[in-house]
Design a protein around this motif. Structure first.
Motif, PDB file in Angstrom:
ATOM      1  N   ASP A  41     -89.585   5.611  26.313  1.00  0.00           N
ATOM      2  CA  ASP A  41     -88.284   5.949  25.760  1.00  0.00           C
ATOM      3  C   ASP A  41     -87.437   6.768  26.725  1.00  0.00           C
ATOM      4  N   GLY A  42     -87.883   6.873  27.981  1.00  0.00           N
ATOM      5  CA  GLY A  42     -87.155   7.651  28.972  1.00  0.00           C
ATOM      6  C   GLY A  42     -87.667   9.070  29.136  1.00  0.00           C
ATOM      7  N   LEU A  43     -88.601   9.496  28.303  1.00  0.00           N
ATOM      8  CA  LEU A  43     -89.164  10.841  28.406  1.00  0.00           C
ATOM      9  C   LEU A  43     -90.356  10.849  29.359  1.00  0.00           C
ATOM     10  N   THR A  44     -90.760  12.042  29.748  1.00  0.00           N
ATOM     11  CA  THR A  44     -91.968  12.232  30.543  1.00  0.00           C
ATOM     12  C   THR A  44     -93.114  12.551  29.594  1.00  0.00           C
ATOM     13  N   TYR A  45     -94.239  11.880  29.778  1.00  0.00           N
ATOM     14  CA  TYR A  45     -95.433  12.097  28.969  1.00  0.00           C
ATOM     15  C   TYR A  45     -96.560  12.591  29.862  1.00  0.00           C
ATOM     16  N   GLN A  46     -97.594  13.082  29.246  1.00  0.00           N
ATOM     17  CA  GLN A  46     -98.811  13.452  29.957  1.00  0.00           C
ATOM     18  C   GLN A  46     -99.967  12.632  29.421  1.00  0.00           C
ATOM     19  N   MET A  47    -100.780  12.104  30.335  1.00  0.00           N
ATOM     20  CA  MET A  47    -102.090  11.620  29.924  1.00  0.00           C
ATOM     21  C   MET A  47    -102.996  12.830  30.052  1.00  0.00           C
ATOM     22  N   ARG A  48    -103.825  13.048  29.049  1.00  0.00           N
ATOM     23  CA  ARG A  48    -104.714  14.206  29.052  1.00  0.00           C
ATOM     24  C   ARG A  48    -106.140  13.731  28.830  1.00  0.00           C
ATOM     25  N   VAL A  49    -107.065  14.407  29.456  1.00  0.00           N
ATOM     26  CA  VAL A  49    -108.480  14.142  29.227  1.00  0.00           C
ATOM     27  C   VAL A  49    -109.184  15.478  29.061  1.00  0.00           C
ATOM     28  N   ALA A  50    -110.241  15.464  28.282  1.00  0.00           N
ATOM     29  CA  ALA A  50    -111.088  16.648  28.141  1.00  0.00           C
ATOM     30  C   ALA A  50    -112.461  16.278  28.669  1.00  0.00           C
ATOM     31  N   VAL A  51    -113.062  17.222  29.376  1.00  0.00           N
ATOM     32  CA  VAL A  51    -114.367  16.992  29.976  1.00  0.00           C
ATOM     33  C   VAL A  51    -115.334  18.074  29.533  1.00  0.00           C
ATOM     34  N   ALA A  52    -116.608  17.781  29.720  1.00  0.00           N
ATOM     35  CA  ALA A  52    -117.659  18.764  29.484  1.00  0.00           C
ATOM     36  C   ALA A  52    -118.309  19.043  30.836  1.00  0.00           C
ATOM     37  N   ILE A  53    -118.186  20.281  31.310  1.00  0.00           N
ATOM     38  CA  ILE A  53    -118.777  20.681  32.584  1.00  0.00           C
ATOM     39  C   ILE A  53    -119.632  21.922  32.334  1.00  0.00           C
ATOM     40  N   ASN A  54    -120.933  21.780  32.539  1.00  0.00           N
ATOM     41  CA  ASN A  54    -121.864  22.899  32.330  1.00  0.00           C
ATOM     42  C   ASN A  54    -121.688  23.564  30.969  1.00  0.00           C
ATOM     43  N   GLY A  55    -121.471  22.746  29.949  1.00  0.00           N
ATOM     44  CA  GLY A  55    -121.342  23.273  28.595  1.00  0.00           C
ATOM     45  C   GLY A  55    -119.958  23.780  28.228  1.00  0.00           C
ATOM     46  N   TYR A  56    -119.012  23.728  29.160  1.00  0.00           N
ATOM     47  CA  TYR A  56    -117.646  24.185  28.892  1.00  0.00           C
ATOM     48  C   TYR A  56    -116.709  22.998  28.769  1.00  0.00           C
ATOM     49  N   ARG A  57    -115.715  23.141  27.912  1.00  0.00           N
ATOM     50  CA  ARG A  57    -114.685  22.118  27.738  1.00  0.00           C
ATOM     51  C   ARG A  57    -113.496  22.487  28.628  1.00  0.00           C
ATOM     52  N   VAL A  58    -113.059  21.536  29.440  1.00  0.00           N
ATOM     53  CA  VAL A  58    -111.908  21.735  30.316  1.00  0.00           C
ATOM     54  C   VAL A  58    -110.963  20.554  30.105  1.00  0.00           C
ATOM     55  N   SER A  59    -109.662  20.828  30.010  1.00  0.00           N
ATOM     56  CA  SER A  59    -108.665  19.776  29.866  1.00  0.00           C
ATOM     57  C   SER A  59    -107.953  19.541  31.198  1.00  0.00           C
ATOM     58  N   TYR A  60    -107.625  18.277  31.447  1.00  0.00           N
ATOM     59  CA  TYR A  60    -106.893  17.878  32.648  1.00  0.00           C
ATOM     60  C   TYR A  60    -105.679  17.066  32.221  1.00  0.00           C
ATOM     61  N   LYS A  61    -104.596  17.144  33.010  1.00  0.00           N
ATOM     62  CA  LYS A  61    -103.382  16.390  32.687  1.00  0.00           C
ATOM     63  C   LYS A  61    -102.810  15.708  33.919  1.00  0.00           C
ATOM     64  N   HIS A  62    -102.057  14.642  33.665  1.00  0.00           N
ATOM     65  CA  HIS A  62    -101.273  13.960  34.700  1.00  0.00           C
ATOM     66  C   HIS A  62    -100.007  13.457  34.021  1.00  0.00           C
ATOM     67  N   GLU A  63     -98.851  13.849  34.540  1.00  0.00           N
ATOM     68  CA  GLU A  63     -97.585  13.398  33.960  1.00  0.00           C
ATOM     69  C   GLU A  63     -97.226  12.001  34.450  1.00  0.00           C
ATOM     70  N   PHE A  64     -96.477  11.282  33.603  1.00  0.00           N
ATOM     71  CA  PHE A  64     -95.917   9.997  34.022  1.00  0.00           C
ATOM     72  C   PHE A  64     -94.560   9.807  33.359  1.00  0.00           C
ATOM     73  N   GLU A  65     -93.661   9.223  34.119  1.00  0.00           N
ATOM     74  CA  GLU A  65     -92.290   8.978  33.663  1.00  0.00           C
ATOM     75  C   GLU A  65     -92.226   7.632  32.943  1.00  0.00           C
ATOM     76  N   THR A  66     -91.294   7.553  31.997  1.00  0.00           N
ATOM     77  CA  THR A  66     -91.057   6.273  31.333  1.00  0.00           C
ATOM     78  C   THR A  66     -89.586   5.892  31.484  1.00  0.00           C
ATOM     79  N   GLN A  67     -89.338   4.601  31.422  1.00  0.00           N
ATOM     80  CA  GLN A  67     -87.971   4.077  31.400  1.00  0.00           C
ATOM     81  C   GLN A  67     -87.744   3.508  30.006  1.00  0.00           C
ATOM     82  N   ALA A  68     -86.656   3.887  29.378  1.00  0.00           N
ATOM     83  CA  ALA A  68     -86.387   3.472  28.005  1.00  0.00           C
ATOM     84  C   ALA A  68     -86.368   1.955  27.872  1.00  0.00           C
TER      85      ALA A  68
END
Length: 165
Positions: A74-101
């Protein structure tokens, strides 16, 4: 691969909106016209301003290095997000991507470019994202503007990229 043209796919996703912090934004994933649509309304009232969806994934193979998303934006910027398990801890990662309406697009996001985050802030010194650690995938929109949003999703693949030598 996640196939968003499957009628049951939206049932696997959960929404987290800024209401967890007092905001009034609304959003979620629904099936409409043969595809899944992440849509809603962003509100900046009560320090709001985001909507997200997520789902668990089965453990992925080692060595996958990119996520490819096929969508209409729709022309907005979104993030793809993932959550991981590393040594028993939860960590979130993101990557932005642009869209064209209104344009059908496909973007490939290298896992090595995802940034570890906590409540929107980058975590310095976090380990590089590895496919075998991913336990959850999702999308987030935070536009700093009030109003509707809609991201039509067709597929999400986490796969190896093949580089010519």
């Amino acid at each position: 691969m996640i196939d968003f043209t499957n009628t049951v796919e939206p049932q696997r996703w959960r929404a987290t909106n800024d209401g967890v912090m007092g905001g009034l934004s609304q959003g979620g994933l629904k099936f409409s016209d043969e595809v899944s649509v992440f849509s809603g309304n962003i509100s900046l009232e009560n320090n709001g301003g985001f909507s997200s969806i997520y789902r668990p994934v089965v453990p992925l193979d080692r060595g996958l290095d990119a996520a490819t998303i096929e969508f209409i934006g729709d022309g907005l910027t979104y993030q793809m997000r993932v959550a991981v398990a590393i040594n028993g801890y939860r960590v979130s990662y993101k990557h932005e991507f642009e869209t064209q309406a209104g344009v059908r697009q496909s973007v490939t996001l290298p896992l090595s470019e995802f940034k570890a985050v906590f409540r929107g802030r980058i975590i310095q010194g976090a380990p590089t994202l590895k496919s075998e650690d991913i336990r959850q995938v999702g999308f987030l929109v935070t536009s700093k503007q009030q109003g509707p949003f809609a991201l039509t999703l067709f597929s999400l693949k986490i796969q190896p990229t093949y580089k010519e030598v």
